[in-house]
Scaffold this active site. Structure first.
Site, PDB file in Angstrom:
ATOM      1  N   ALA A  22       0.803  -1.225   0.000  1.00  0.00           N
ATOM      2  CA  ALA A  22       0.000   0.000   0.000  1.00  0.00           C
ATOM      3  C   ALA A  22       0.832   1.271   0.000  1.00  0.00           C
ATOM      4  O   ALA A  22       0.286   2.356   0.186  1.00  0.00           O
ATOM      5  CB  ALA A  22      -0.930  -0.001   1.211  1.00  0.00           C
ATOM      6  N   GLY A  25       1.101   3.159  -5.954  1.00  0.00           N
ATOM      7  CA  GLY A  25       0.300   2.592  -7.018  1.00  0.00           C
ATOM      8  C   GLY A  25      -1.107   2.210  -6.611  1.00  0.00           C
ATOM      9  O   GLY A  25      -1.811   2.937  -5.909  1.00  0.00           O
ATOM     10  N   GLY A  27      -2.155  -0.090  -4.579  1.00  0.00           N
ATOM     11  CA  GLY A  27      -2.340  -0.305  -3.155  1.00  0.00           C
ATOM     12  C   GLY A  27      -2.613   0.982  -2.407  1.00  0.00           C
ATOM     13  O   GLY A  27      -3.480   1.031  -1.526  1.00  0.00           O
ATOM     14  N   SER A 139      -4.071 -10.178 -13.240  1.00  0.00           N
ATOM     15  CA  SER A 139      -3.694  -9.324 -14.368  1.00  0.00           C
ATOM     16  C   SER A 139      -4.443  -9.790 -15.600  1.00  0.00           C
ATOM     17  O   SER A 139      -4.819 -10.964 -15.715  1.00  0.00           O
ATOM     18  CB  SER A 139      -2.182  -9.410 -14.604  1.00  0.00           C
ATOM     19  OG  SER A 139      -1.811  -8.778 -15.816  1.00  0.00           O
ATOM     20  N   TYR A 164       5.974 -13.824 -14.825  1.00  0.00           N
ATOM     21  CA  TYR A 164       4.949 -12.920 -14.288  1.00  0.00           C
ATOM     22  C   TYR A 164       3.556 -13.428 -14.640  1.00  0.00           C
ATOM     23  O   TYR A 164       2.663 -13.486 -13.780  1.00  0.00           O
ATOM     24  CB  TYR A 164       5.143 -11.516 -14.860  1.00  0.00           C
ATOM     25  CG  TYR A 164       4.044 -10.554 -14.475  1.00  0.00           C
ATOM     26  CD1 TYR A 164       4.004  -9.988 -13.199  1.00  0.00           C
ATOM     27  CD2 TYR A 164       3.029 -10.218 -15.368  1.00  0.00           C
ATOM     28  CE1 TYR A 164       2.986  -9.116 -12.828  1.00  0.00           C
ATOM     29  CE2 TYR A 164       2.010  -9.344 -15.007  1.00  0.00           C
ATOM     30  CZ  TYR A 164       1.998  -8.799 -13.742  1.00  0.00           C
ATOM     31  OH  TYR A 164       0.987  -7.936 -13.377  1.00  0.00           O
TER      32      TYR A 164
END
Length: 290
Positions: A22, A25, A27, A139, A164
């Site tokens: 957090a 971005g 978060g 994603s 990823y």
């Protein structure tokens, strides 16, 4: 569904939310919105000083606690120190496209280790405190398959993009399997997932290579803001949706108001999800069980 309806957050007064990653971005924007809605928000971050700087700018009640998802000892320490109920756990933190093969303190490939295994262990360790919802961030880019024979890239030639994408497929498989297990024991806790579409989050700041560099340069020109990218997370966290829902932006899964979206065929494979769960338990067993 209008954008205002899809992103409206109910009053969260009296509830506690944990948001990993957090300090920037998605978060940060997720924590900001939840705090503004009245929740007590715990910023679970690797760099406490950065987390405190963010918390100082947020409305409402916030708290900063150290959590390094690349170190299962840190994950266990975070969970052991926790007291009280958790209405919302947002598994947001991620690492993306390291310039070379990087491993966590426990020897896992960094993206699989942080994006999936760290959050898997965290959720397991906090499960007795969970009362509301677990939201995990995937994603729009996912692998078509997940190599569970070599999840940590010990035998394959390393490819950061594929690693990823595999980690984000693992996030979805984990979410759906978690919901199946919660349902099986009659739990009222829900597991949901979200992805931000193309959002300017700073996640590509360390990425290398021509394609990744092009993405980094074009992001400020065409991507949504981090606040817009957080809307699917907030909808997955507070919307009137069933467990197992996957949320993304409504326009080409890239922009616009959030809505439930279809997960890939691989992500909806219950046998693959069961195998991933077993592998994840084996890899994190010492930390999770003590």
């Amino acid at each position: 569904m209008s954008e205002s309806h899809a992103t409206q957050i109910p009053d969260l007064s009296g509830r506690t939310a944990i948001v990993t990653g957090a300090s920037g971005g998605l978060g940060r924007e997720t924590a900001r919105a939840l705090a503004a809605a009245g929740a007590r928000v715990v910023l679970a971050v690797r760099h406490v000083d950065k987390g405190r700087a963010v918390a100082a700018e947020l409305p409402g009640r916030t708290e900063v606690r150290a959590l390094d998802l690349a170190d299962l000892a840190s994950v266990r320490h975070f969970a052991e120190d926790w007291q009280g109920e958790i209405s919302l756990l947002v598994n947001n933190a991620a690492t993306i496209y390291p310039p070379e093969l990087t491993r966590t303190k426990d020897g896992f490939e960094a993206q699989f280790g942080v994006n999936h295994l760290g959050h898997f262990a965290l959720t397991q360790l906090l499960r007795e405190h969970l009362t509301g919802r677990v939201v995990s961030i995937s994603s729009a880019s996912q692998a078509a398959r997940l190599d569970l024979d070599d999840p940590n890239w010990e035998r394959r030639r390393y490819n950061a993009s594929r690693a990823y994408n595999e980690s984000k497929l693992a996030v979805l498989l984990f979410t759906f399997e978690l919901q199946r297990r919660l349902t099986a024991v009659g739990s009222a806790v829900l597991a949901t997932a979200a992805h931000p579409g193309w959002a300017a989050t700073g996640a590509l700041s360390d990425a290398r290579g021509f394609v990744h560099s092009l993405m980094r340069l074009s992001t400020p020109l065409v991507a949504s803001s981090a606040a817009a990218g957080a809307r699917p997370t907030l909808y997955a966290a507070t919307g009137d949706i069933p467990g197992g829902t996957y949320v993304g932006p409504g326009i080409l899964q890239m922009y616009g108001a959030p809505k439930p979206v279809q997960a890939s065929k691989a992500a909806r494979d219950p046998e693959l999800a069961r195998r991933l769960w077993e592998v994840s338990e084996q890899l994190t067993e010492e930390s999770v069980r003590g």
